[in-house]
Structure formats: C-alpha cells, structure tokens
Design a protein around this motif. Structure first.
Motif, mmCIF file in Angstrom:
data_model
loop_
_atom_site.group_PDB
_atom_site.id
_atom_site.type_symbol
_atom_site.label_atom_id
_atom_site.label_comp_id
_atom_site.label_asym_id
_atom_site.label_seq_id
_atom_site.Cartn_x
_atom_site.Cartn_y
_atom_site.Cartn_z
ATOM 1 N N VAL A 265 0.838 -1.202 0.000
ATOM 2 C CA VAL A 265 0.000 0.000 0.000
ATOM 3 C C VAL A 265 0.873 1.253 0.000
ATOM 4 C CG1 VAL A 265 -1.632 1.358 1.380
ATOM 5 C CG2 VAL A 265 -1.980 -1.105 1.106
ATOM 6 N N ILE A 266 1.876 1.276 0.875
ATOM 7 C CA ILE A 266 2.754 2.446 0.980
ATOM 8 C C ILE A 266 3.536 2.656 -0.313
ATOM 9 C CG2 ILE A 266 4.779 3.382 2.188
ATOM 10 C CD1 ILE A 266 3.686 1.910 4.704
ATOM 11 N N ALA A 267 4.044 1.579 -0.897
ATOM 12 C CA ALA A 267 4.809 1.690 -2.147
ATOM 13 C C ALA A 267 3.935 2.255 -3.264
ATOM 14 C CB ALA A 267 5.360 0.323 -2.536
ATOM 15 N N ARG A 268 2.711 1.773 -3.363
ATOM 16 C CA ARG A 268 1.793 2.272 -4.394
ATOM 17 C C ARG A 268 1.490 3.751 -4.173
ATOM 18 N NH1 ARG A 268 -1.078 -1.232 -7.493
ATOM 19 N NH2 ARG A 268 -2.811 0.240 -7.565
ATOM 20 N N TYR A 269 1.251 4.109 -2.923
ATOM 21 C CA TYR A 269 0.954 5.516 -2.613
ATOM 22 C C TYR A 269 2.136 6.408 -2.982
ATOM 23 C CZ TYR A 269 -0.295 9.681 0.063
ATOM 24 O OH TYR A 269 -0.592 10.978 0.432
ATOM 25 N N ASN A 270 3.346 5.976 -2.626
ATOM 26 C CA ASN A 270 4.535 6.781 -2.915
ATOM 27 C C ASN A 270 4.808 6.913 -4.407
ATOM 28 O OD1 ASN A 270 5.017 7.269 -0.203
ATOM 29 N ND2 ASN A 270 6.422 5.549 0.037
ATOM 30 N N GLU A 271 4.310 5.948 -5.178
ATOM 31 C CA GLU A 271 4.449 6.012 -6.642
ATOM 32 C C GLU A 271 3.349 6.840 -7.284
ATOM 33 O OE1 GLU A 271 4.433 1.935 -7.800
ATOM 34 O OE2 GLU A 271 6.372 1.496 -6.857
ATOM 35 N N GLY A 272 2.440 7.360 -6.476
ATOM 36 C CA GLY A 272 1.352 8.175 -7.003
ATOM 37 C C GLY A 272 0.183 7.384 -7.542
ATOM 38 N N LYS A 273 0.147 6.070 -7.273
ATOM 39 C CA LYS A 273 -0.940 5.226 -7.759
ATOM 40 C C LYS A 273 -2.129 5.288 -6.790
ATOM 41 C CE LYS A 273 2.115 1.824 -9.969
ATOM 42 N NZ LYS A 273 2.555 0.399 -9.965
ATOM 43 N N PRO A 274 -3.342 5.099 -7.291
ATOM 44 C CA PRO A 274 -4.501 5.012 -6.396
ATOM 45 C C PRO A 274 -4.367 3.810 -5.460
ATOM 46 C CG PRO A 274 -5.190 5.324 -8.668
ATOM 47 C CD PRO A 274 -3.720 5.016 -8.707
ATOM 48 N N VAL A 275 -4.772 3.969 -4.214
ATOM 49 C CA VAL A 275 -4.744 2.850 -3.268
ATOM 50 C C VAL A 275 -6.126 2.648 -2.666
ATOM 51 C CG1 VAL A 275 -2.296 3.002 -2.700
ATOM 52 C CG2 VAL A 275 -3.914 4.343 -1.385
#
Length: 339
Positions: free
Chosen positions: A201-211
């Motif tokens: 979840v954190i990795a996706r958020y940091n990449e700017g992806k929707p979570v």
C-alpha cells in the motif's frame, strides 16, 4: 604459611557464607505466588503483537511464574491451542472480531476472556485523498461501477482491494461484505501477509498510484498514511457483518458508517489454568496499555526495530515508564493468592 587444615576451614566458611547470602534470594523467589508454575504465551504471528505479549509476560515473571518463549501461531490455531491447554494464553484476542474463533473451540467452557488489554482498536476501508477528490469516491458501493473499479484495477477488470490475511477475523468480515454489497463482479480481495500488504500500500501511494485497502489499528500503516491527511475512510451502504450487529456500533461520531466495529483486545486463557491460578487471572484483568502507546511501538517496528530482542526492550521500557502503575497491579495480583 597457613596449614592445609586451616585452608580447608577457610574454604568451608567461605562456602557457608555464600550459601547464606544466596538463601534469601532463593527463598524470596520460591515465596512468590507463581513459583513452580510454567506458562506458555502465544500470539498471532505478527511482530506487532509481541509488544503487548511481552508486557503481560514480564508481569507474570515478576509474580514468580516461569515463562516460556512466546509461540507464534495463526489465529484459529491460537484459540485452539489455548482451549486444549497446549498454550496458556494469548494477549492478541480481538473482541468481537474474533468471536467466531473463540466460540468454535468451546467458548467460555474452555477459555476465559479477561480485562481490556487494549481498547479502541478500529478498522475500515481507505482510499488516498487524491483519488477521493478526483472521482468523488465516498462509499464502497461506488465500486460496483466498472469505471470506478477500473481506477484500482492495475489494467485488469476488477478493483484490487488490498485486504486481510487468510484465516483472520477481518477476512471473514471482508468476504461477507463483498457478497452483501454486490461487489464480487468488480472487486478482487488481495490477501497475504499483513506486513507485506501494508508495505505494498505504501509503495503504491509513494508512486502516485490510487490505493484501496483495508486496515486496522493498532498498526503502523495508519501512522505512515494518516487518515484525514493522506487517506480517507470509505463509508458502507449499511452495516453487514457475519454476526448481527447494531449499526450504531459501526458508525463514527460524525455519522459515517465505516462498516466495522471498534474492538477491545483481551487476554484469553485456558480455563483450567485460570481456575487454578487466581494471581495470573487478576494480573490479566488489571494490565492495560493505551492504544497510542501500542501504535507508537508499532511504528518503531516499521522503522526497523523488529527483532524479538528489540521488541522485548520496547516492553521493558514501557514497564519502566509506567513503573508505579505496574507495581500496583503486581501487588494487587499477588494478593489474590490470599483470597
């Protein structure tokens, strides 16, 4: 030069002195109410629940119990082992989330649920604020719309809801709600190890992806992605849990229904052990840890302090900061031996 006879007498006197010096310590240990009784704690296999388990164990040690190393088990096995006496207790028993596991192994005929070790444990579905603002997502029911689901689908056909490990109480709740809210055609429940899921979840958020994810507290994830600042809770159309639940129990003070109840984390122990050990029972009933302290310790785990030795040190440090309160609990528990 002293004679061998004199040296022998000196050695004898020295040994007697050592024995006399050691005797009070031995007698003091044997006079503790838990002396001669061995306990075995278990936990749900996550590093984050070791902290509260170690705090409970330290109290038992101070009361004279012999404490074995903590045994990691999956949640259903944790309850089963406590019910049969293969372990003594768990300090990571959620109520009401895990009530089905409690009842499945005999409930109050084999187990005793005590105290309120940690109060205010919460749960829910969350989405990053950027996506909430862009698509106006406020309720999980909106995920029935294929266009909304596609935002979280990673190029697939279903939204990927990062959820709960297999065999946990939250898995039962999520799976129940996917059916109740008609979400199965458009939503996929992604399962796995909780620490791995949270890191994703954190990795996706940091990449700017929707979570889109489920989480609970106490857990470090909500200290990295803070509700209200980074992410928002989604509402549900109505309360739908595996067991009948009053909607007020899943509704926040501001009126939003997030679909999950607040939980209390208890000590649950083998009934036969509790009946024979009123001192341990009283300790289990008294010990209490503020959820803010558990969250803070969990964040230390996230930052890398996650070995069993480091977590034990976290527990010892917490005891030291609350020494007067803990000493009072220990003293009150010890008195149970006399009643």
């Amino acid at each position: 030069m002293p004679s061998f006879h004199r040296l022998g007498k000196l050695r004898l006197l020295a040994l007697l002195a050592l024995g006399l010096a050691a005797a009070p310590a031995v007698n003091a240990a044997s006079s503790l109410p838990g002396a001669g009784v061995t306990v075995q704690a278990t936990h749900d296999s996550t590093a984050e629940t070791l902290f509260q388990t170690e705090i409970v164990n330290i109290g038992l040690e101070k009361l004279g119990y012999t404490v074995k190393p903590i045994l990691p088990l999956q949640i259903p096995a944790m309850y089963l082992a406590a019910s049969t006496g293969d372990v003594t207790f768990t300090a990571s028993a959620w109520n009401p989330l895990q009530n089905a596991f409690f009842e499945r192994v005999g409930g109050s005929s084999t187990l005793v649920r005590m105290g309120g070790l940690i109060s205010g444990a919460s749960q829910g579905y969350l989405v990053d604020k950027k996506t909430v603002a862009q698509y106006g997502i406020k309720n999980v029911e909106q995920l029935k719309d294929p266009k909304i689901a596609a935002v979280f689908a990673d190029g697939g056909t279903k939204a990927k809801l990062i959820g709960c490990p297999p065999g946990w109480g939250c898995e039962r709740a999520i799976e129940h709600q996917l059916t109740a809210y008609g979400l199965r055609p458009t939503v996929e429940h992604v399962q796995g190890d909780m620490a791995v899921l949270a890191a994703d979840v954190i990795a996706r958020y940091n990449e700017g992806k929707p979570v889109l994810y489920y989480t609970y507290t106490p857990l470090w994830l909500s200290q990295v992605l803070v509700p209200g600042r980074d992410v928002e809770f989604l509402e549900v159309p109505y309360t739908a849990l595996p067991e009948p639940t009053d909607p007020s129990a899943t509704t926040l003070p501001d009126g939003r229904n997030v679909g999950f109840t607040k939980n209390t984390i208890h000590v649950v122990a083998n009934k036969e052990f509790i009946e024979k050990n009123p001192v341990a029972r009283k300790w289990f009933e008294l010990v209490s840890i503020p959820i803010a302290d558990v969250n803070a310790e969990n964040f230390q785990i996230y930052k890398g302090e996650k070995s069993s030795e480091q977590i034990r040190k976290h527990a010892e440090d917490w005891i030291a900061k609350h020494q007067a309160e803990v000493d009072a609990w220990i003293a009150e528990a010890a008195q149970a031996a006399k009643s």
